[in-house]
Motif scaffolding. Sequence first.
Motif, PDB file in Angstrom:
ATOM      1  N   LYS A  70      72.100  31.308  81.725  1.00 52.12           N
ATOM      2  CA  LYS A  70      72.052  30.235  82.720  1.00 52.12           C
ATOM      3  C   LYS A  70      71.067  29.141  82.351  1.00 52.12           C
ATOM      4  O   LYS A  70      71.170  28.021  82.833  1.00 52.12           O
ATOM      5  N   GLN A  71      70.109  29.423  81.481  1.00 50.61           N
ATOM      6  CA  GLN A  71      69.117  28.443  81.071  1.00 50.61           C
ATOM      7  C   GLN A  71      69.479  27.762  79.742  1.00 50.61           C
ATOM      8  O   GLN A  71      68.681  27.004  79.204  1.00 50.61           O
ATOM      9  N   ALA A  72      70.670  28.002  79.231  1.00 50.13           N
ATOM     10  CA  ALA A  72      71.061  27.469  77.925  1.00 50.13           C
ATOM     11  C   ALA A  72      71.326  25.971  77.987  1.00 50.13           C
ATOM     12  O   ALA A  72      71.714  25.432  79.028  1.00 50.13           O
ATOM     13  N   GLU A  73      71.084  25.314  76.884  1.00 51.67           N
ATOM     14  CA  GLU A  73      71.382  23.896  76.733  1.00 51.67           C
ATOM     15  C   GLU A  73      72.706  23.748  75.991  1.00 51.67           C
ATOM     16  O   GLU A  73      73.176  24.691  75.352  1.00 51.67           O
ATOM     17  N   ILE A  74      73.294  22.566  76.056  1.00 51.43           N
ATOM     18  CA  ILE A  74      74.550  22.313  75.358  1.00 51.43           C
ATOM     19  C   ILE A  74      74.380  22.500  73.858  1.00 51.43           C
ATOM     20  O   ILE A  74      75.262  23.010  73.174  1.00 51.43           O
ATOM     21  N   SER A  75      73.229  22.119  73.339  1.00 51.87           N
ATOM     22  CA  SER A  75      72.987  22.222  71.896  1.00 51.87           C
ATOM     23  C   SER A  75      72.935  23.676  71.425  1.00 51.87           C
ATOM     24  O   SER A  75      73.063  23.930  70.228  1.00 51.87           O
ATOM     25  N   ASP A  76      72.725  24.636  72.334  1.00 52.92           N
ATOM     26  CA  ASP A  76      72.707  26.045  71.936  1.00 52.92           C
ATOM     27  C   ASP A  76      74.071  26.512  71.447  1.00 52.92           C
ATOM     28  O   ASP A  76      74.169  27.470  70.686  1.00 52.92           O
ATOM     29  N   GLY A  77      75.126  25.853  71.879  1.00 55.95           N
ATOM     30  CA  GLY A  77      76.469  26.225  71.456  1.00 55.95           C
ATOM     31  C   GLY A  77      76.947  25.473  70.241  1.00 55.95           C
ATOM     32  O   GLY A  77      78.106  25.599  69.849  1.00 55.95           O
ATOM     33  N   ALA A  78      76.076  24.680  69.621  1.00 58.73           N
ATOM     34  CA  ALA A  78      76.477  23.894  68.449  1.00 58.73           C
ATOM     35  C   ALA A  78      76.622  24.797  67.234  1.00 58.73           C
ATOM     36  O   ALA A  78      76.089  25.893  67.176  1.00 58.73           O
TER      37      ALA A  78
END
Length: 137
Positions: A70-78
Amino acid sequence: MKVQGWLFLLCGLFFAGVDIAYWFWTKAETGHGEPVGTTAMAISVGFAFMVGYYLMFTARRIGEQPEDNKQAEISDGAGEIGFFSPSSWWPLFLCLAAAFAFAGFVIGFWMFLIGVFMVIMAMIGFVFQYYRGHFSH
């Protein structure tokens, strides 16, 4: 992936409840349950549970993904997602072979057998398309 797995499992539970309610409703209206709609909804229950189980199994195997945090940023999925075929004719051949086999149910058993052979050949070509030719590694 856990979120998607739970979503499909909950959809399966919802479909199961609707299927039971539909069966009781049609039984009260007609005196016997309506088999076609009940069966179609039961298949939907099975498919939803199958996809939900697969997603939960895969989530347990590969670990936590950015969409589970829930605390993830969009860039974490890059990064690299996977390999996607740039162009392939095999899905078209596989669908045509499956259509030929399904038409064999109506036309005759001989056509169905030819269609099954065509489906097997198209599946082999689809699976092994990157083992020969220009795209082989």
